[in-house]
Design an enzyme around this catalytic site. Structure first.
Site, short mmCIF file in Angstrom:
data_model
loop_
_atom_site.label_atom_id
_atom_site.label_comp_id
_atom_site.label_asym_id
_atom_site.label_seq_id
_atom_site.Cartn_x
_atom_site.Cartn_y
_atom_site.Cartn_z
N CYS A 1 0.85 -1.19 0.00
CA CYS A 1 0.00 0.00 0.00
C CYS A 1 0.89 1.24 0.00
O CYS A 1 2.11 1.14 0.09
CB CYS A 1 -0.92 0.02 1.21
SG CYS A 1 -2.08 -1.37 1.28
N ILE B 1 -5.73 -6.92 0.89
CA ILE B 1 -5.25 -8.27 1.19
C ILE B 1 -6.10 -8.91 2.28
O ILE B 1 -6.52 -10.05 2.18
CB ILE B 1 -3.76 -8.24 1.61
CG1 ILE B 1 -2.90 -7.75 0.44
CG2 ILE B 1 -3.29 -9.63 2.06
CD1 ILE B 1 -1.44 -7.57 0.78
N ASN C 1 0.83 0.84 6.05
CA ASN C 1 1.28 0.00 4.94
C ASN C 1 1.95 -1.23 5.53
O ASN C 1 2.95 -1.12 6.25
CB ASN C 1 2.27 0.76 4.06
CG ASN C 1 2.96 -0.15 3.05
OD1 ASN C 1 2.38 -1.12 2.58
ND2 ASN C 1 4.19 0.18 2.70
N SER D 1 8.52 -14.56 -0.99
CA SER D 1 9.84 -14.74 -1.59
C SER D 1 10.86 -14.96 -0.50
O SER D 1 10.66 -14.56 0.65
CB SER D 1 10.23 -13.52 -2.44
OG SER D 1 10.36 -12.37 -1.64
N GLY D 2 11.96 -15.60 -0.85
CA GLY D 2 12.99 -15.90 0.13
C GLY D 2 14.11 -14.88 0.11
O GLY D 2 14.79 -14.72 -0.90
#
Length: 445
Positions: free
Chosen positions: A2, A51, A73, A364-365
């Site tokens: 956001c 979300i 955010n 994600s890593g």
């Protein structure tokens, strides 16, 4: 993702017009909704990517008494536990969002609310009875937060371009930050490439009251050596913590997936997601057509991701792109606001753009190399101790005959080797900086 922005202090009559302009330049951060709040001392703007709590999570949000307002955010992973604790204390909630949880947590605990929050976040709370601004950034600085002070007006934003949209704010180069960038290929906090615009450091909070900014840390890494724990116990604890972390991040009211590079970081996360999910995890892997890009500039993840696909039960999606990299450079520079020499920005932008067609949230890593010492720099520092132990009478001829003649401009390995031998015998701090900095002070002048 956001976007938040706004300003506090002397509010002009056209505050809403200014606020909409500042919010408009970060509309890409939140395509689902926008919101504004102004009074005679506060102007807060918000762009939303929905979300959690899709229908009632509108911001700026107020508490029931309308004494506090927030723009936020990020995501608070333990908001349900905090909410239950606050409800036991008599707090009433009007929606299911984690945003309202932060508001009531601040109402109950003040600045100590940060001790209760497990998440990634950047938020600003306007405490109107106290005429006080309270802003905070998460412990590791996942979410961005920029701020500035101009003529008694405090400005904040998720991106620098939003602050630059404020009327009369000068876009001036911060030359000391550019000097640091030439050394590290990024600008260390709290500076930015723009004069008088700063980053709130990770693990810090900020207050603005009576035209004064005060910044304090609320968290730092607690390094404690526990040599009495066996390797098996560490492994079990690590798997538990990673699993719990992944499970908390899978809380979402919109489609969720993961990036898969085939590396240890992303593969471990996808494997843990598979344990939790009742259906194959949607993954995206990106590759590039060789005619337009060399893999040593932007590496292709396809080979290792395919190997991971073979032993994981996943919904594997492979995207081979013809990126024409030069065509997106201008857009990347605009999005990043200030110089960052990271080729991964190219592949990250492209895979996010492609995956957004079907998914809203992607895990994600990141961080494995930092935690487990995977970067070559760590090995280099250990080897440097051994190299420095060799008598100078032997090191000097070797460096003169074999190292100095190497064409450093030809290959990064040659350049690193030159820096390594030059700094190996220095004290640790100077040795590390000598090896890790890009341009030397002599080269910069």
């Amino acid at each position: 993702m956001c976007g938040i922005t706004g300003f506090f202090g002397k509010i002009e009559s056209d505050a809403t017009v200014i606020l909409k302009k500042m919010t408009g330049v970060i509309a890409h951060r939140g395509p689902d909704d926008e919101g504004f709040y102004t009074d005679h001392q506060a102007a807060m703007g918000f762009r939303r990517l929905s979300i959690i709590d899709l229908s009632t999570g509108h911001q700026p949000m107020s508490n029931i008494r309308e004494t506090l307002r927030i723009v936020f955010n990020g995501e608070i992973y333990n908001y349900r536990e905090i909410k239950a604790e606050l409800q036991s204390k008599g707090y009433v909630f009007r929606n299911q969002s984690d945003t309202e949880v932060i508001l009531n947590a601040y109402d109950e605990w003040g600045e100590d609310c940060l001790k209760h929050l497990n998440g990634m976040f950047a938020f600003v709370i306007w405490d109107s009875p106290k005429r006080k601004v309270f802003a905070a950034r998460d412990r590791l600085g996942v979410k961005p937060f920029y701020y500035a002070l101009q003529n008694g007006v405090f400005l904040f934003a998720s991106e620098i371009k939003s602050i630059l949209a404020y009327p009369g704010f000068p876009a001036e180069v911060n030359y000391s930050a550019i000097d640091a960038y030439m050394s590290f290929l990024w600008t260390p906090e709290p500076d930015t490439a723009f004069r008088n615009i700063f980053k709130l450091e990770a693990g810090h909070y900020l207050t603005f009251q009576s035209e004064k900014i005060e910044i304090k840390p609320y968290w730092d890494v607690d390094i404690q050596f526990q040599n009495n724990i066996q390797e098996k116990e560490w492994i079990e604890k690590l798997i538990y913590l990673l699993g719990d972390s992944v499970q908390r991040r899978m809380i979402s009211d919109v489609p969720l997936g993961a990036f898969l590079s085939g590396g240890i970081d992303s593969t471990a996360i996808v494997a843990l997601m598979n344990r939790i999910s009742d259906q194959p995890v949607k993954t995206y892997t990106i590759g590039f057509s060789e005619k337009d890009i060399k893999h040593d500039i932007v590496p292709s993840d396809v080979e290792y991701a395919r190997y991971a696909r073979n032993f994981l039960n996943i919904d594997y999606r492979e995207i081979i792109l013809d990126p024409r990299v030069m065509d997106i450079f201008q857009k990347l520079v605009w999005h990043m606001d200030e110089p960052v020499a990271d080729p991964a920005a190219i592949s990250t932008y492209l895979i996010c753009k492609a995956s957004r067609k079907t998914l809203t949230v992607m895990l994600s890593g990141v961080g494995g190399d930092e935690i487990f010492g995977g970067y070559p720099r760590y090995s280099a520092m250990k080897i440097a101790q051994q190299y420095a132990a060799i008598p100078k009478i032997f090191r000097k001829p070797f460096e003169t005959l074999f190292i100095r003649p190497l064409p450093a401009s030809r290959h990064a390995h040659f350049r690193n080797l030159k820096k390594f031998t030059k700094s190996a015998a220095l004290p640790f701090r100077e040795r590390y900086l000598g090896y890790r900095t890009y341009f030397t002070e002599y080269e910069k002048t």
